[in-house]
Enzyme design. Structure first.
Site, PDB file in Angstrom:
ATOM      1  N   TYR A 164       0.823  -1.218   0.000  1.00  0.00           N
ATOM      2  CA  TYR A 164       0.000   0.000   0.000  1.00  0.00           C
ATOM      3  C   TYR A 164       0.858   1.269   0.000  1.00  0.00           C
ATOM      4  CZ  TYR A 164      -3.513   3.423   1.418  1.00  0.00           C
ATOM      5  OH  TYR A 164      -4.341   4.531   1.487  1.00  0.00           O
ATOM      6  N   LYS A 168       1.412   4.239  -3.085  1.00  0.00           N
ATOM      7  CA  LYS A 168       1.111   5.670  -3.013  1.00  0.00           C
ATOM      8  C   LYS A 168       2.357   6.497  -3.366  1.00  0.00           C
ATOM      9  CE  LYS A 168      -3.281   5.321  -1.836  1.00  0.00           C
ATOM     10  NZ  LYS A 168      -4.369   5.685  -2.768  1.00  0.00           N
TER      11      LYS A 168
HETATM   12  N1  LIG Z   1      -9.043   6.116   5.009  1.00  0.00           N
HETATM   13  C1  LIG Z   1      -7.831   6.633   5.182  1.00  0.00           C
HETATM   14  O1  LIG Z   1      -7.345   6.828   6.314  1.00  0.00           O
HETATM   15  C2  LIG Z   1      -7.004   7.010   3.988  1.00  0.00           C
HETATM   16  C3  LIG Z   1      -5.760   7.634   4.231  1.00  0.00           C
HETATM   17  C4  LIG Z   1      -4.989   8.011   3.153  1.00  0.00           C
HETATM   18  C5  LIG Z   1      -5.450   7.780   1.857  1.00  0.00           C
HETATM   19  N2  LIG Z   1      -6.642   7.153   1.645  1.00  0.00           N
HETATM   20  C6  LIG Z   1      -7.087   6.948   0.265  1.00  0.00           C
HETATM   21  O2  LIG Z   1      -8.364   7.503   0.068  1.00  0.00           O
HETATM   22  C7  LIG Z   1      -9.038   6.801  -0.988  1.00  0.00           C
HETATM   23  C8  LIG Z   1     -10.427   6.403  -0.525  1.00  0.00           C
HETATM   24  O3  LIG Z   1     -10.275   5.455   0.505  1.00  0.00           O
HETATM   25  P1  LIG Z   1     -11.365   5.224   1.667  1.00  0.00           P
HETATM   26  O4  LIG Z   1     -10.639   5.354   2.946  1.00  0.00           O
HETATM   27  O5  LIG Z   1     -12.582   6.022   1.420  1.00  0.00           O
HETATM   28  O6  LIG Z   1     -11.629   3.655   1.451  1.00  0.00           O
HETATM   29  P2  LIG Z   1     -12.959   2.804   1.213  1.00  0.00           P
HETATM   30  O7  LIG Z   1     -14.057   3.277   2.090  1.00  0.00           O
HETATM   31  O8  LIG Z   1     -12.507   1.393   1.277  1.00  0.00           O
HETATM   32  O9  LIG Z   1     -13.363   3.187  -0.299  1.00  0.00           O
HETATM   33  C9  LIG Z   1     -12.580   2.787  -1.376  1.00  0.00           C
HETATM   34  C10 LIG Z   1     -13.414   2.990  -2.628  1.00  0.00           C
HETATM   35  O10 LIG Z   1     -12.628   2.555  -3.756  1.00  0.00           O
HETATM   36  C11 LIG Z   1     -13.437   1.658  -4.504  1.00  0.00           C
HETATM   37  N3  LIG Z   1     -12.641   0.743  -5.320  1.00  0.00           N
HETATM   38  C12 LIG Z   1     -11.697  -0.145  -4.928  1.00  0.00           C
HETATM   39  N4  LIG Z   1     -11.236  -0.828  -5.972  1.00  0.00           N
HETATM   40  C13 LIG Z   1     -11.879  -0.351  -7.058  1.00  0.00           C
HETATM   41  C14 LIG Z   1     -11.842  -0.657  -8.437  1.00  0.00           C
HETATM   42  N5  LIG Z   1     -11.050  -1.607  -8.920  1.00  0.00           N
HETATM   43  N6  LIG Z   1     -12.641   0.040  -9.274  1.00  0.00           N
HETATM   44  C15 LIG Z   1     -13.463   1.003  -8.802  1.00  0.00           C
HETATM   45  N7  LIG Z   1     -13.565   1.318  -7.503  1.00  0.00           N
HETATM   46  C16 LIG Z   1     -12.783   0.635  -6.657  1.00  0.00           C
HETATM   47  C17 LIG Z   1     -14.300   0.937  -3.471  1.00  0.00           C
HETATM   48  O11 LIG Z   1     -15.387   0.294  -4.095  1.00  0.00           O
HETATM   49  P3  LIG Z   1     -16.062  -1.041  -3.482  1.00  0.00           P
HETATM   50  O12 LIG Z   1     -17.106  -0.581  -2.493  1.00  0.00           O
HETATM   51  O13 LIG Z   1     -16.661  -1.689  -4.696  1.00  0.00           O
HETATM   52  O14 LIG Z   1     -14.969  -1.852  -2.850  1.00  0.00           O
HETATM   53  C18 LIG Z   1     -14.682   2.134  -2.626  1.00  0.00           C
HETATM   54  O15 LIG Z   1     -15.729   2.848  -3.247  1.00  0.00           O
HETATM   55  C19 LIG Z   1      -8.140   5.616  -1.344  1.00  0.00           C
HETATM   56  O16 LIG Z   1      -7.356   5.931  -2.493  1.00  0.00           O
HETATM   57  C20 LIG Z   1      -7.242   5.490  -0.130  1.00  0.00           C
HETATM   58  O17 LIG Z   1      -6.003   4.880  -0.421  1.00  0.00           O
HETATM   59  C21 LIG Z   1      -7.434   6.775   2.691  1.00  0.00           C
END
Ligand SMILES: NC(=O)c1ccc[n+]([C@@H]2O[C@H](COP(=O)([O-])OP(=O)(O)OC[C@H]3O[C@@H](n4cnc5c(N)ncnc54)[C@H](OP(=O)(O)O)[C@@H]3O)[C@@H](O)[C@H]2O)c1
Length: 241
Positions: A164, A168
């Site tokens: 992961y 990034k």
């Molecule tokens: N949460 C944190 O603390 C955090 C910190 C830093 C960065 N981020 C980044 O923020 C972004 C959003 O993450 P989140 O925390 O909101 O996570 P999340 O709730 O798990 O949401 C991830 C989203 O990405 C979608 N996704 C995954 N694989 C996909 C694919 N192949 N095609 C289309 N959609 C896909 C998921 O769809 P499904 O529902 O179908 O799985 C979901 O809608 C990510 O890039 C993550 O790395 C998050």
């Protein structure tokens, strides 16, 4: 062509992506809800519409060429252009990710979605973005991909991760490459870190709300024409590479 700003948010059915879509919808924009699962996508679109947003569903799996091509065709038919692309979809790839024992499939999954997926979606949407007066691209990265923070004093980049975090870092490098090629265009492209946000991605262990996590992406999606490009930002400002 419509005067209304047209945006696409990938992975917008839940978590931070959903809140980015809600925030852009609150600006009066038309927002494509990119999501791979039909039921989850339609549930998100319905909820956003009930909140007053002009949301529409875009079937989209960022790892699938045909799906991404069809998504661009849908937006072309609907709006004829794209103003803002938020590459938000992301996965951890699976756990554990100890460097010496990591399963290569875990690494592949993280890179396939978090990096190659972003390149695939961006390049497929670029012809539509080039028709916009002020195109913006936001790549949802993470400060866990910051090499400076990983190696600095008081490292707060979380547990060891050989999939992961490096995905990034890779995405950040890719963002710089795009900014260099697109330097003489009106396209601004930046990477964002939402902070540690309570979502499915981390079993809801994050201490920020999805609304807070969405704020930096909304800021970068709405940059003025003289805004930055090729940068990496969080709410507090620049994140070191
Ligand atoms: N949460 C944190 O603390 C955090 C910190 C830093 C960065 N981020 C980044 O923020 C972004 C959003 O993450 P989140 O925390 O909101 O996570 P999340 O709730 O798990 O949401 C991830 C989203 O990405 C979608 N996704 C995954 N694989 C996909 C694919 N192949 N095609 C289309 N959609 C896909 C998921 O769809 P499904 O529902 O179908 O799985 C979901 O809608 C990510 O890039 C993550 O790395 C998050």
């Amino acid at each position: 062509m419509s005067e209304q700003t047209i945006a696409l948010v990938t992975g917008a059915n839940k978590g931070i992506g959903y809140q980015i879509a809600a925030g852009l919808g609150a600006l009066g924009w038309s927002v494509g809800i990119g999501a791979r699962d039909a039921e989850r996508r339609e549930a998100a679109v319905e909820k956003l519409r009930a909140e007053g947003a002009d949301a529409f569903g875009v079937p989209l799996d960022v790892t699938d060429d045909a799906s991404v091509t069809a998504a661009a065709e849908l937006i072309e038919e609907r709006a004829g252009r794209l103003d803002v692309l938020v590459n938000n979809a992301g996965v951890t790839g699976g756990m554990p990710q100890q460097p010496t024992t990591v399963n290569l499939e875990v690494v592949r999954t993280a890179v396939e979605t978090n990096v190659i997926g972003v390149i695939r979606v961006t390049n497929t949407m670029l012809p539509l973005l080039r028709r916009s007066a002020s195109p913006r691209i936001v790549n949802m990265s993470s400060s866990v991909g910051s090499l400076t923070r990983q190696t600095g004093p008081g490292d707060e980049t979380g547990p060891l991760s050989n999939a992961y975090s490096p995905s990034k870092t890779f995405l950040n490098a890719v963002t710089i490459q795009y900014a260099k090629e697109l330097r003489d265009t009106n396209i601004l492209i930046n990477a964002a870190c939402p902070g540690f946000t309570a979502t499915d991605l981390n079993g809801f262990r994050g201490y920020r709300t999805p609304e807070q996590g969405a704020a930096i992406a909304i800021h970068l999606a709405t940059l003025p024409d003289d805004g930055p490009t090729g940068g990496f930002f969080e709410d507090a400002g620049v994140v070191p590479w």
